[in-house]
Scaffold this motif. Structure first.
Motif, short mmCIF file in Angstrom:
data_model
loop_
_atom_site.label_atom_id
_atom_site.label_comp_id
_atom_site.label_asym_id
_atom_site.label_seq_id
_atom_site.Cartn_x
_atom_site.Cartn_y
_atom_site.Cartn_z
N ASP A 1 0.85 -1.19 0.00
CA ASP A 1 0.00 0.00 0.00
C ASP A 1 0.89 1.24 0.00
O ASP A 1 1.71 1.43 0.90
CB ASP A 1 -0.88 -0.03 1.24
CG ASP A 1 -1.78 1.20 1.34
OD1 ASP A 1 -1.90 1.92 0.34
OD2 ASP A 1 -2.33 1.44 2.43
N PRO A 2 0.76 2.12 -1.01
CA PRO A 2 1.63 3.30 -1.08
C PRO A 2 1.51 4.22 0.13
O PRO A 2 2.48 4.88 0.52
CB PRO A 2 1.19 3.99 -2.38
CG PRO A 2 -0.14 3.41 -2.71
CD PRO A 2 -0.13 2.03 -2.17
N TYR A 3 0.33 4.28 0.74
CA TYR A 3 0.17 5.10 1.95
C TYR A 3 1.01 4.50 3.08
O TYR A 3 1.62 5.24 3.87
CB TYR A 3 -1.30 5.16 2.36
CG TYR A 3 -2.18 5.95 1.40
CD1 TYR A 3 -2.20 7.34 1.44
CD2 TYR A 3 -2.98 5.28 0.47
CE1 TYR A 3 -3.00 8.05 0.56
CE2 TYR A 3 -3.78 5.99 -0.41
CZ TYR A 3 -3.79 7.38 -0.37
OH TYR A 3 -4.57 8.10 -1.24
N GLU A 4 1.03 3.18 3.14
CA GLU A 4 1.82 2.51 4.16
C GLU A 4 3.32 2.72 3.91
O GLU A 4 4.09 2.97 4.85
CB GLU A 4 1.50 1.01 4.16
CG GLU A 4 2.33 0.19 5.15
CD GLU A 4 2.08 -1.30 5.03
OE1 GLU A 4 2.89 -2.09 5.55
OE2 GLU A 4 1.08 -1.68 4.39
N VAL A 5 3.73 2.63 2.66
CA VAL A 5 5.15 2.80 2.32
C VAL A 5 5.64 4.19 2.72
O VAL A 5 6.73 4.35 3.27
CB VAL A 5 5.37 2.57 0.81
CG1 VAL A 5 6.81 2.92 0.42
CG2 VAL A 5 5.06 1.12 0.44
N LEU A 6 4.83 5.21 2.43
CA LEU A 6 5.24 6.59 2.72
C LEU A 6 4.87 7.02 4.15
O LEU A 6 5.20 8.15 4.56
CB LEU A 6 4.60 7.55 1.72
CG LEU A 6 4.99 7.37 0.25
CD1 LEU A 6 4.31 8.40 -0.62
CD2 LEU A 6 6.50 7.45 0.08
N SER A 7 4.19 6.13 4.89
CA SER A 7 3.78 6.42 6.27
C SER A 7 2.92 7.68 6.36
O SER A 7 3.13 8.56 7.20
CB SER A 7 5.03 6.58 7.17
OG SER A 7 5.78 5.38 7.18
N VAL A 8 1.93 7.74 5.48
CA VAL A 8 0.97 8.86 5.49
C VAL A 8 -0.44 8.28 5.49
O VAL A 8 -0.65 7.10 5.14
CB VAL A 8 1.16 9.78 4.27
CG1 VAL A 8 2.50 10.49 4.33
CG2 VAL A 8 1.02 8.99 2.97
N SER A 9 -1.41 9.09 5.85
CA SER A 9 -2.80 8.64 5.87
C SER A 9 -3.46 8.93 4.53
O SER A 9 -2.94 9.69 3.71
CB SER A 9 -3.56 9.36 6.99
OG SER A 9 -3.69 10.74 6.69
N ARG A 10 -4.64 8.36 4.35
CA ARG A 10 -5.36 8.59 3.10
C ARG A 10 -5.88 10.02 3.00
O ARG A 10 -6.26 10.47 1.91
CB ARG A 10 -6.54 7.60 2.98
CG ARG A 10 -6.08 6.18 2.71
CD ARG A 10 -7.25 5.23 2.53
NE ARG A 10 -6.81 3.89 2.15
CZ ARG A 10 -6.64 3.47 0.90
NH1 ARG A 10 -6.93 4.30 -0.09
NH2 ARG A 10 -6.22 2.25 0.64
N GLU A 11 -5.92 10.72 4.11
CA GLU A 11 -6.39 12.11 4.11
C GLU A 11 -5.23 13.10 3.96
O GLU A 11 -5.43 14.32 4.00
CB GLU A 11 -7.15 12.42 5.40
CG GLU A 11 -8.49 11.70 5.54
CD GLU A 11 -8.33 10.21 5.84
OE1 GLU A 11 -7.33 9.86 6.52
OE2 GLU A 11 -9.16 9.41 5.38
N SER A 12 -4.01 12.61 3.78
CA SER A 12 -2.84 13.48 3.69
C SER A 12 -2.93 14.41 2.49
O SER A 12 -3.44 14.05 1.43
CB SER A 12 -1.57 12.65 3.59
OG SER A 12 -1.39 11.86 4.74
#
Length: 418
Positions: A16-27
């Motif tokens: 999951d790209p959000y997981e890879v970058l350590s950001v939330s879906r609302e970022s």
């Protein structure tokens, strides 16, 4: 103008790209960009030369950012995951506008194909800029500064522009009469107070100098990316012409707001220093040139659209031409073969096998020739007239036997002759 993208490949295992970058879906876009900068710098090849795992993480971070930094790709992923993205056709990209580097492993691969890959910006330079620990020299509008920058190092400059100058537009350009190789860099202010690389432009040789420029003119400015053209040439040499204008890429930043903006000259050489002169100019003094640039780029964009349509027509015509030429070759072979067979048949009538002379005479004689030969033979036969001259001698004999002196019988003969 500034270069933004550089290619590599999709990672073997996708998270999951959000997981890879350590950001939330609302970022926000800025939060995603900041996270990417930090992780890409962490796994930078320069800092992890002996760690092969870092190369894979570096690729994974770039792949994730490639999805989340593109609004359309992010929307597709959010709605249906990776299945919504065509992984085979989606070009994997590392964002040079935020990192300024490529994985050297992939650079070497593309270089073997004859594709010019931009050199890597030193991780130390990027890290110092991101931490805000670089020395920034002032560069007033309308002035120029000359210097020499060490290899794999950068000189930073602050260009302060007023409201009026911002509205007119700004041009920043660098030249080197020594034909040094360098990069012109533009940095954006980062959330933590440092500077993140936003644009870069590699120097190019023009005449007796090397130069690079960035233009912030309130309309979309484009740059010609030679990498795109070189890749097209490597993949399809015959159709490369139609891809020449595909290298025209829009620059991410088209205008600057009033305030101070950070630029840098980077020594793009592993062996020697780079000599340069940098200047910042208000576009108000380049009004005619600015209008010409706007007009010519609009023409090029129109021409690019025309070429996209013409390519389809050309491909169809080329396929038809190939079909016709193939038929031409086959028809020619067919005609040659028929004529060859015809000549073979004709030869059976016109060409006779050689035999002995007497036999040949006997074989070649027919009714007509036999008659003629018989008459000739009869006229020349010594048995009939005593030789070939018998007829002539007989005639002469009769002529000399005439009684020319007038005997009775002779007179009668004479009368008869008369």
């Amino acid at each position: 103008m500034g270069s933004k993208m550089e290619g590599t490949s999709t990672p073997a295992v996708r998270r999951d790209p959000y997981e890879v970058l350590s950001v939330s879906r609302e970022s926000t876009d800025q939060e995603i960009k900041t996270a990417y900068r930090k992780l890409a710098l962490k796994y930078h090849p320069d800092k992890n030369a002996s760690n092969p795992e870092a190369s894979e993480l570096f690729k994974e971070v770039a792949y994730s950012y490639n999805i989340l930094s593109d609004p359309e790709k992010r929307r597709q992923y959010d709605s249906a995951g990776f299945e919504a993205l065509d992984a085979d056709s989606m070009d994997m990209e590392i964002d040079l506008s935020n990192l300024g580097t490529v994985n050297t492993m992939f650079a070497a691969l593309f270089s073997k194909l004859g594709v010019p890959i931009k050199t890597t910006i030193s991780a130390n330079v990027l890290e110092e800029a991101l931490n805000g620990t670089v020395t920034v020299r002032p560069l007033p509008i309308g002035t120029s500064v000359s210097g020499k920058v060490e290899k794999q190092c950068a000189h930073f400059f602050g260009v302060t522009i007023s409201e009026q100058q911002a509205q007119s537009g700004i041009v920043v350009r660098v030249t080197s009469t020594a034909q040094s190789k360098f990069k012109l860099l533009y940095f954006e202010q980062d959330a933590n107070g440092g500077y993140g690389l936003a644009l870069q432009e590699d120097s190019e040789k023009t005449g007796k100098v090397t130069s690079a420029g960035m233009y912030f003119l309130h309309f979309q400015v484009y740059r010609m990316d030679s990498t795109v053209n070189a890749l097209a040439m490597a993949k399809d040499p015959e159709g490369a012409f139609f891809k020449r204008l595909e290298g025209l890429q829009p620059c991410e930043v088209s205008e600057l707001k009033p305030g101070t903006h950070i630029f840098a000259v980077y020594g793009d050489n592993f062996f020697k220093t780079a000599s340069y002169t940098i200047e910042a100019v208000c576009a108000e003094t380049l009004e005619d040139t600015t209008e010409k640039l706007k007009d010519i780029e609009a023409q090029i964009l129109r021409k690019r659209n025309e070429l996209r349509q013409f390519e389809s027509e050309y491909r169809k015509a080329l396929a038809r031409y190939q079909e016709v030429t193939d038929r031409y070759t086959k028809e020619k072979q067919s005609v040659d073969e028929l004529l060859k067979q015809r000549d073979g048949i004709h030869s059976t009538f016109t060409i006779v096998k050689p035999t002995n002379i007497s036999g040949s005479g006997s074989n070649l004689s027919n009714g007509s020739s036999s008659k003629i030969s018989g008459e000739d033979s009869k006229g020349e036969s010594p048995g009939e007239d005593g030789g070939s001259d018998g007829k002539d001698k007989s005639g002469k004999k009769k002529w000399f036997n005439l009684n020319l002196k007038g005997s009775g019988s002779g007179s009668g003969s004479d009368k008869r002759l008369i």
